[in-house]
Design an enzyme around this catalytic site. Structure first.
Site, PDB file in Angstrom:
ATOM      1  N   LYS A  96      62.307 -10.619   6.579  1.00 31.41           N
ATOM      2  CA  LYS A  96      60.915 -11.042   6.643  1.00 31.41           C
ATOM      3  C   LYS A  96      60.841 -12.477   6.155  1.00 31.41           C
ATOM      4  O   LYS A  96      60.912 -12.751   4.961  1.00 31.41           O
ATOM      5  CB  LYS A  96      59.996 -10.176   5.771  1.00 31.41           C
ATOM      6  CG  LYS A  96      58.507 -10.523   6.004  1.00 31.41           C
ATOM      7  CD  LYS A  96      57.595 -10.085   4.886  1.00 31.41           C
ATOM      8  CE  LYS A  96      57.428 -11.154   3.829  1.00 31.41           C
ATOM      9  NZ  LYS A  96      56.700 -12.372   4.284  1.00 31.41           N
ATOM     10  N   GLY A 141      55.341 -11.011   8.851  1.00 32.45           N
ATOM     11  CA  GLY A 141      54.161 -10.437   8.228  1.00 32.45           C
ATOM     12  C   GLY A 141      53.947 -10.929   6.817  1.00 32.45           C
ATOM     13  O   GLY A 141      54.703 -11.760   6.297  1.00 32.45           O
ATOM     14  N   GLY A 159      53.321 -10.437   2.575  1.00 26.42           N
ATOM     15  CA  GLY A 159      53.973  -9.702   1.513  1.00 26.42           C
ATOM     16  C   GLY A 159      53.446  -8.286   1.348  1.00 26.42           C
ATOM     17  O   GLY A 159      54.216  -7.314   1.357  1.00 26.42           O
ATOM     18  N   PRO A 160      52.116  -8.112   1.211  1.00 27.38           N
ATOM     19  CA  PRO A 160      51.584  -6.757   1.043  1.00 27.38           C
ATOM     20  C   PRO A 160      51.842  -5.846   2.235  1.00 27.38           C
ATOM     21  O   PRO A 160      52.111  -4.652   2.063  1.00 27.38           O
ATOM     22  CB  PRO A 160      50.089  -6.996   0.828  1.00 27.38           C
ATOM     23  CG  PRO A 160      49.986  -8.388   0.295  1.00 27.38           C
ATOM     24  CD  PRO A 160      51.073  -9.151   0.990  1.00 27.38           C
ATOM     25  N   VAL A 171      54.166  -6.177   4.845  1.00 28.41           N
ATOM     26  CA  VAL A 171      55.550  -6.012   5.316  1.00 28.41           C
ATOM     27  C   VAL A 171      56.548  -6.069   4.160  1.00 28.41           C
ATOM     28  O   VAL A 171      57.446  -5.237   4.062  1.00 28.41           O
ATOM     29  CB  VAL A 171      55.891  -7.074   6.388  1.00 28.41           C
ATOM     30  CG1 VAL A 171      57.372  -7.016   6.766  1.00 28.41           C
ATOM     31  CG2 VAL A 171      55.039  -6.867   7.634  1.00 28.41           C
ATOM     32  N   GLY A 172      56.393  -7.037   3.274  1.00 24.77           N
ATOM     33  CA  GLY A 172      57.335  -7.171   2.174  1.00 24.77           C
ATOM     34  C   GLY A 172      57.361  -5.963   1.256  1.00 24.77           C
ATOM     35  O   GLY A 172      58.435  -5.458   0.900  1.00 24.77           O
ATOM     36  N   GLU A 231      65.762 -14.722  -6.684  1.00 19.75           N
ATOM     37  CA  GLU A 231      65.798 -16.148  -7.047  1.00 19.75           C
ATOM     38  C   GLU A 231      64.349 -16.584  -7.092  1.00 19.75           C
ATOM     39  O   GLU A 231      63.672 -16.643  -6.073  1.00 19.75           O
ATOM     40  CB  GLU A 231      66.625 -16.940  -6.038  1.00 19.75           C
ATOM     41  CG  GLU A 231      66.937 -18.352  -6.493  1.00 19.75           C
ATOM     42  CD  GLU A 231      65.912 -19.354  -5.972  1.00 19.75           C
ATOM     43  OE1 GLU A 231      65.098 -19.826  -6.819  1.00 19.75           O
ATOM     44  OE2 GLU A 231      65.918 -19.642  -4.779  1.00 19.75           O
ATOM     45  N   CYS A 274      62.315 -25.090  -6.150  1.00 17.86           N
ATOM     46  CA  CYS A 274      62.239 -24.335  -7.398  1.00 17.86           C
ATOM     47  C   CYS A 274      63.158 -24.895  -8.469  1.00 17.86           C
ATOM     48  O   CYS A 274      62.954 -24.648  -9.657  1.00 17.86           O
ATOM     49  CB  CYS A 274      62.560 -22.867  -7.142  1.00 17.86           C
ATOM     50  SG  CYS A 274      64.036 -22.629  -6.142  1.00 17.86           S
ATOM     51  N   GLU A 276      54.899 -23.929 -13.275  1.00 19.31           N
ATOM     52  CA  GLU A 276      55.575 -24.501 -12.123  1.00 19.31           C
ATOM     53  C   GLU A 276      54.513 -25.073 -11.179  1.00 19.31           C
ATOM     54  O   GLU A 276      53.674 -24.339 -10.653  1.00 19.31           O
ATOM     55  CB  GLU A 276      56.403 -23.441 -11.404  1.00 19.31           C
ATOM     56  CG  GLU A 276      57.235 -23.996 -10.271  1.00 19.31           C
ATOM     57  CD  GLU A 276      58.118 -22.948  -9.610  1.00 19.31           C
ATOM     58  OE1 GLU A 276      59.214 -23.294  -9.176  1.00 19.31           O
ATOM     59  OE2 GLU A 276      57.684 -21.778  -9.531  1.00 19.31           O
TER      60      GLU A 276
END
Length: 475
Positions: free
Chosen positions: A170, A201, A203-204, A206-207, A245, A279, A379
């Protein structure tokens, strides 16, 4: 790019179970330039089923078969590298030269290093009368971010294949077109059906179903710490392995014996690269207190040449940040820096004067930053540098380690022995001494809330392997 409205499942481009579309925004114009199909748990079920069915056969392929597949993927990738660069530039705003020379080539670099690692990787070893065997973990869910899309796709897919795993990818829905291109590359390379599957898709939608799926054996996730926590919680009920990560707030310690002008100038460039959307960017610059004002002058001069503008203009060094959400977050943090008393050295709130649309951020430098300020703790993920004075080396190390993150750190010194001693005391997964070149063979990953597990080269294979002891194997 007709496949942008389909998913790649079981070796075929298929329609989503429930049709739904999402605009893909060009951050330089704030306008949609295309759409993708977005999926649901039902699409995840289809993709996982395909990967599960493909695993028994693919898991027992030979090293030579997997090397051949990776080499075909690399060739197909390199054939399309100009298209990849254009897609990266369009979907996330990277200037075209950077999109090609850094973003796109990072994917081929990971394929190359994985091929080299696989050639000599020890999948078994004898210890006395016990045989230690490393076997593919199974079906893997790969969830990748928008800021280095090809870097993160390749450094997950390549070792998964090298290990003998099957997978569902994904990509980020914010920068999804490179994921479609990568799936086309996998198809062109003749990847066996079901080994690689793509579902687009959110996160909610499909992830989370990928992370919680009972037939997924491992999740490899790159993204924010907040999202990483959600993925880990979703995976916990089925006790699957989760490699993460996550975020970073990397300190850059400039020691008194460093060349201040060179160290500060390179530190500014390191922070601003990719519009600050890395990051592991060196976002906290620690300088000797008695040279703090000098460092601010150098940083101001170094920031001024960074031309912000259209990613397709040859003069542009920094494109926009990726989205309206990111733009608003960065603006709020710049305002917080001013409000909390940091010295604004360069940049500041709002777009550059010559731009009236697009998610463009002024390259910003703050001085006199203390470690309790919001800009030192959170961040930012934009071209914003915090310069922090320190009294002595002990305080510099304390400040550097005083963060919930531990992805990367940087040390600048005219004495390599001195730099090594300081590096040994920093709580970070990667410590960069005197701005070295990127090393795709070095393990990449973090301490603390920056995640767990390591990627790149041979290190990337371990997360995709189980260890089996065959006791009594014999002489």
């Amino acid at each position: 790019m007709s496949n942008r409205l389909k998913f790649f499942i079981d070796g075929q481009w298929v329609d989503p179970v429930r049709p739904a579309l999402l605009d893909v925004i060009d951050p330089s114009t704030e306008e949609a330039f295309t759409q993708i199909a977005i999926g649901s748990a039902a699409d995840v079920d289809r993709a996982v089923a395909a990967a599960k069915a493909a695993f028994p056969a693919f898991s027992v392929t030979s090293r030579e078969e997997r090397l051949s597949l990776l080499e075909r993927i690399l060739a197909a990738y390199n054939d399309r590298i100009d298209y990849i660069a254009e897609a990266v530039s369009r979907e996330m705003g990277a200037p075209l030269p950077f999109a090609r020379d850094s973003q796109a080539t990072s994917g081929s670099a990971h394929l190359e290093t994985t091929i080299e690692a696989l050639k000599s990787f020890a999948f078994s070893e004898k210890r006395g009368t016990t045989m230690i065997v490393r076997e593919p973990i199974g079906v893997c869910a790969l969830i990748t971010p928008w800021n280095w899309p090809l870097n993160q796709i390749a450094c997950k897919v390549a070792p998964a294949i090298a290990a003998g795993c099957t997978m569902v990818l994904k990509p980020s829905e914010i920068a999804p077109i490179t994921g479609v291109l990568f799936a086309e590359i996998m198809e062109a390379a003749g990847t066996p059906k079901g080994v690689f599957n793509l579902v687009q898709g959110t996160g909610p939608d499909v992830g989370q179903p990928m992370a919680s799926h009972p037939d997924v054996d491992m999740v490899s996730f790159t993204g924010s710490t907040r999202a990483g926590v959600a993925v880990a919680k979703a995976a916990a009920d089925t006790v699957k392995r989760v490699a993460q990560e996550l975020g970073g707030k990397s300190a850059n310690i400039i020691l008194p014996d460093a060349d201040l002008k060179v160290a500060v100038s390179k530190g500014v460039a390191g922070c601003f690269g990719n519009s600050g959307q890395s990051c592991n960017a060196p976002t906290r610059m620690l300088v000797p207190a008695d040279r703090h004002d000098e460092a601010l002058a150098v940083a101001k001069a170094a920031a001024e040449p960074f031309v912000v503008g259209d990613p397709r203009s040859p003069d542009t060094r920094l494109g926009p940040v990726v989205s309206h959400v990111q733009f608003d977050k960065i603006q709020a943090l710049i305002e917080a820096g001013i409000r909390e008393g940091a010295t604004l050295v360069a940049g500041g709130p709002g777009r550059p004067e010559h731009l009236n649309r697009g998610y463009y951020v002024r390259p910003t430098v703050f001085g006199n930053v203390t470690n309790d300020m919001t800009i030192a703790r959170e961040e930012i993920f934009g071209p914003v540098l915090s310069i922090m004075p320190y009294r002595d080396e002990e305080e510099a190390i304390t400040i550097a380690n005083d963060t919930v993150y531990g992805l990367a750190a940087y040390v600048q010194s005219g004495d390599i022995g001195h730099a090594r001693r300081v590096a040994a005391r920093l709580r970070a997964g990667c410590v960069h001494v005197n701005y070295p070149a990127w090393d795709p063979y070095a393990p990449f990953g973090g301490y603390k809330q920056s995640g767990n597990g390591r990627e790149y080269g041979e290190w990337g294979l371990h997360d995709f392997l189980e260890v089996k002891a065959v006791i009594g194997y014999g002489e």
